[in-house]
Design an enzyme around this catalytic site. Structure first.
Site, mmCIF file in Angstrom:
data_model
loop_
_atom_site.group_PDB
_atom_site.id
_atom_site.type_symbol
_atom_site.label_atom_id
_atom_site.label_comp_id
_atom_site.label_asym_id
_atom_site.label_seq_id
_atom_site.Cartn_x
_atom_site.Cartn_y
_atom_site.Cartn_z
ATOM 1 N N ASN A 44 44.338 32.102 28.744
ATOM 2 C CA ASN A 44 43.667 30.840 28.418
ATOM 3 C C ASN A 44 44.627 29.665 28.533
ATOM 4 O OD1 ASN A 44 41.224 32.057 27.884
ATOM 5 N ND2 ASN A 44 41.376 31.910 25.663
ATOM 6 N N ARG A 375 29.083 33.148 39.505
ATOM 7 C CA ARG A 375 30.158 34.147 39.430
ATOM 8 C C ARG A 375 29.490 35.517 39.458
ATOM 9 N NH1 ARG A 375 34.575 31.096 37.704
ATOM 10 N NH2 ARG A 375 34.103 29.394 36.254
ATOM 11 N N HIS A 435 24.954 25.387 38.910
ATOM 12 C CA HIS A 435 25.351 26.192 37.763
ATOM 13 C C HIS A 435 24.157 26.893 37.123
ATOM 14 C CE1 HIS A 435 27.238 26.698 33.624
ATOM 15 N NE2 HIS A 435 28.177 27.183 34.417
ATOM 16 N N TYR A 468 30.232 39.109 27.131
ATOM 17 C CA TYR A 468 29.743 37.762 26.831
ATOM 18 C C TYR A 468 28.372 37.877 26.174
ATOM 19 C CZ TYR A 468 33.150 35.525 30.042
ATOM 20 O OH TYR A 468 34.291 35.079 30.674
#
Length: 686
Positions: A44, A375, A435, A468
């Site tokens: 990160n 992605r 997106h 996620y």
């Protein structure tokens, strides 16, 4: 709204990285999961410097250093504040490594052996390994007028070597650079017979360091010291001047590893003369130099996950469930036609999306498939299913977003692969990233075309859906189908904005619609009616929306925000935001879903979205936001939100000064771990 009503975006993001690092200190977690969180905090921070700090340095170099952000800080002040906090952060990382992680690994029989701990049999084994597997790949560079300081690859591990003596040509510059090839493993395991107890592991950097003198025959190695350079990796494309976006992206990717320098990490025992030499050659200032007490680049410890298989050191495995509705019917189309179906990842399986596309590929009634891909990962079952559909004669169109940061290389390869199989590939709209997460399947039923859709809050990436938290909605709702078709039409052709029947979408209607919904709650509060807003997202930093939330608080609207990462809004400030509470949940899974709840005087609305409340999402991306129409599904998601608001195990509360405080259960109260409860509710133990 005064400038000081907002937190600084970059410092808020650093606060999130600190909350991730805190997970590495949680004694209730298995040891390798703590290692994982330490590694995540390192990667990160890498990305933070590559993108956020790199962007600030660009602005400063353009003469914009005195420009103020919404929080009142200039770009230069922000950069200085980042340097101060980042140095503290790195110090915390290595304190956690040296004082907690490494001793804990040893307690569990996992030994990362230092060079001074090696015994003769181990040294002999490692020497043979060095000679056969490492030495042939190394290319030391002696520094002299014919061999100037090399262009250091972004985030590569290197040694600067101090030398004495002359080589075969009589040269002696006193210095050399050795880059550790990325093809080598970061860690290797010693054979069990060479380890007296537990399991022994050796860092590749330790091996190269120990046998460094074999690279410089006839010379004396006085010392060698690790260093690593981080570069600005943002890719710039002048899309207005680009005829072929795919070809332009392929060209730019070659330069990503050699952007401007933004940070250097060095072993803390690096001598002053070598340190000054590196700072000068790498053109990095003292504020961007990080001396570390341990191995440079903590993310190298990720290799332990492939080497250690003991389940006791990991979170207990679980089996993702499949909604019962899909099990009742022969095919997914029959199930979706009868009711909207919600999946909540990672508790429920993403395989439902893949299976649906596979069924569509074999279904003679299916005529066309359209999907957005932002992605997907290098090995994608979604892509394989789309290829099956194209081979079966279906009309397949895919919108591939080439500019998905750090996935550009994979997406370029993906676009080329899809085109080889006859799939129509488009790259969206110039100047706007696509997106949105949309999948549309057109099926001929009783001589009529019916559109089935999947809309989601997260990417079509099989691996990330295992870690996620995201929602996905399958629906045969006519208005959903027509709106999704209109958005695909906008992306693939040219023309005016189409009017949507149900969906909200950026950059057109999403921003103003959210403002209107906030203002509606204000009106309800003013009339003494029920008014409550719950928002869950990754980042909140669009100033006008924050301002509207402040106004709503001042009007008496109760507001609960579940913001994982960046938050511009200051909660709990008298006269400004006393009715607003902000929490961040950092647990086993990465909270990623975007959920917007509006009480609406007892007639609640609940929306799911691909978009955070950021400037880029509202005005510079193609995003979708869709209502949950089913009362049953709406109540289920509201229950999830209430559970998140009750979490007292992995939740952090934000105060008005910008500090986060870990929520603790009351002395005799019950611990509430929202992710663990959802896991027990929807998934099964393996």
């Amino acid at each position: 709204m005064e400038e000081l009503s907002f937190f600084n975006r970059e410092l808020s993001l650093l606060q999130f990285h600190k909350r991730v690092l805190h997970q590495a200190t949680d004694a209730s977690l298995p040891v390798l999961e703590r290692v994982r969180f330490l590694c995540i905090s390192a990667t990160n921070l890498d990305e933070f410097f590559e993108v956020r700090v790199g962007g600030l340095i660009e602005l400063i170099e353009r003469g914009s250093g005195t420009t103020s952000f919404a929080d009142g800080m200039t770009i230069t002040q922000t950069k200085e504040a980042i340097a101060e906090q980042a140095h503290e952060f790195v110090h915390q990382q290595y304190t956690v490594l040296n004082e907690q992680i490494l001793p804990l690994l040893r307690e569990n029989g996992i030994f990362i052996l230092r060079r001074d701990e090696w015994v003769s049999d181990q040294i002999n084994y490692l020497h043979d390994y060095f000679q056969s597997d490492v030495l042939p790949l190394l290319s030391p560079i002696g520094l002299d007028p014919a061999h100037p300081f090399p262009r250091i690859l972004n985030k590569s591990l290197n040694f600067i070597v101090s030398l004495n003596g002359k080589d075969a040509f009589g040269r002696n510059s006193g210095r050399a650079i050795v880059q550790v090839p990325r093809s080598l493993p970061n860690i290797i395991e010693l054979p069990s017979e060479l380890v007296s107890e537990g399991r022994g592991f050796i860092l590749m950097s330790s091996i190269i360091h120990h046998f460094m003198d074999e690279l410089f025959v006839g010379m004396t190695v006085l010392g060698c010291y690790q260093f690593r350079l981080t570069r600005n990796t943002d890719i710039f494309l002048d899309e207005e001047e680009t005829d072929d976006l795919l070809r332009a992206m392929e060209g730019e990717l070659a330069y990503r590893q050699y952007g401007d320098e933004v940070r250097i990490e060095l072993a803390d025992n690096t001598p002053e003369d070598q340190l000054e030499f590196l700072l000068n050659r790498c053109e990095v200032g003292n504020r961007d130099m990080f001396k570390v007490n341990g191995p440079v680049n903590l993310s190298r410890f990720n290799d332990l996950f492939d080497l250690i298989k003991d389940p006791a050191h990991y979170f207990p495995p679980f089996t993702q469930s499949v909604p019962r509705a899909f099990k009742r019917y022969d095919n997914y189309f029959d199930a979706i036609r009868r009711q909207d179906i919600l999946v909540h990842h990672p508790y429920e399986s993403f395989s439902t999306v893949v299976e649906w596309i596979r069924q569509a590929a074999k279904d003679p009634q299916v005529l066309a498939i359209k999907q957005t891909l932002y992605r997907t990962g290098s090995e994608s079952p979604v892509v394989d299913a789309l290829v099956q559909a194209a081979r079966a004669g279906k009309e397949v169109t895919v919108v591939v977003e080439l500019r998905a940061r750090f996935d550009e290389q994979d997406n370029v390869a993906l676009a080329n692969k899809l085109q080889r199989y006859g799939i129509h590939v488009i790259y969206g709209v110039v100047g706007f990233k696509t997106h949105a997460k949309m999948l549309l399947i057109a099926r001929k039923e009783k001589n009529q075309l019916r559109n089935y859709v999947h809309l989601g809050t997260g990417n079509y990436h099989a691996k990330t859906t295992q870690v996620y938290t995201d929602y996905g909605l399958f629906s045969a709702d006519k208005s959903f189908g027509e709106d999704v078709y209109r958005i695909f039409l906008q992306l693939s052709s040219m023309g005016k904005m189409s009017k949507m029947e149900t969906l909200l979408h950026a950059p057109f209607t999403l921003h103003r619609s959210m403002i209107r919904k906030i203002q509606r709650e204000v009106d309800h509060a003013g009339n003494g009616k029920a008014a409550h807003i719950i928002l869950k997202m990754n980042s909140l930093c669009e100033e006008q929306l924050v301002t509207e939330l402040y106004k709503a608080s001042q009007a008496g609207v109760s507001i609960d925000l579940i913001i994982r990462g960046i938050c511009h809004l200051k909660p709990g400030i008298p006269g400004l935001s006393e009715n607003i509470r902000v929490r961040s949940i950092v647990g086993r899974f990465l909270e990623h879903s975007r959920v917007f709840y509006f009480e609406n005087n007892g007639d609640p609305e609940l929306w799911l979205a691909s978009s955070d409340w950021m400037v880029r999402n509202m005005f510079h991306r193609v995003e979708t936001c869709f209502p949950v129409k089913s009362k049953k599904l709406r109540e289920r998601i509201i229950d999830d939100l209430k559970l998140a608001l009750a979490d007292n195990t992995h939740a952090w509360m934000l105060d008005g000064e910008g500090n986060y405080h870990l929520v603790q259960p009351e002395s005799e109260g019950e611990c509430v771990d929202s992710q663990a409860i959802l896991l027990a509710q929807w998934a099964a133990s393996s």
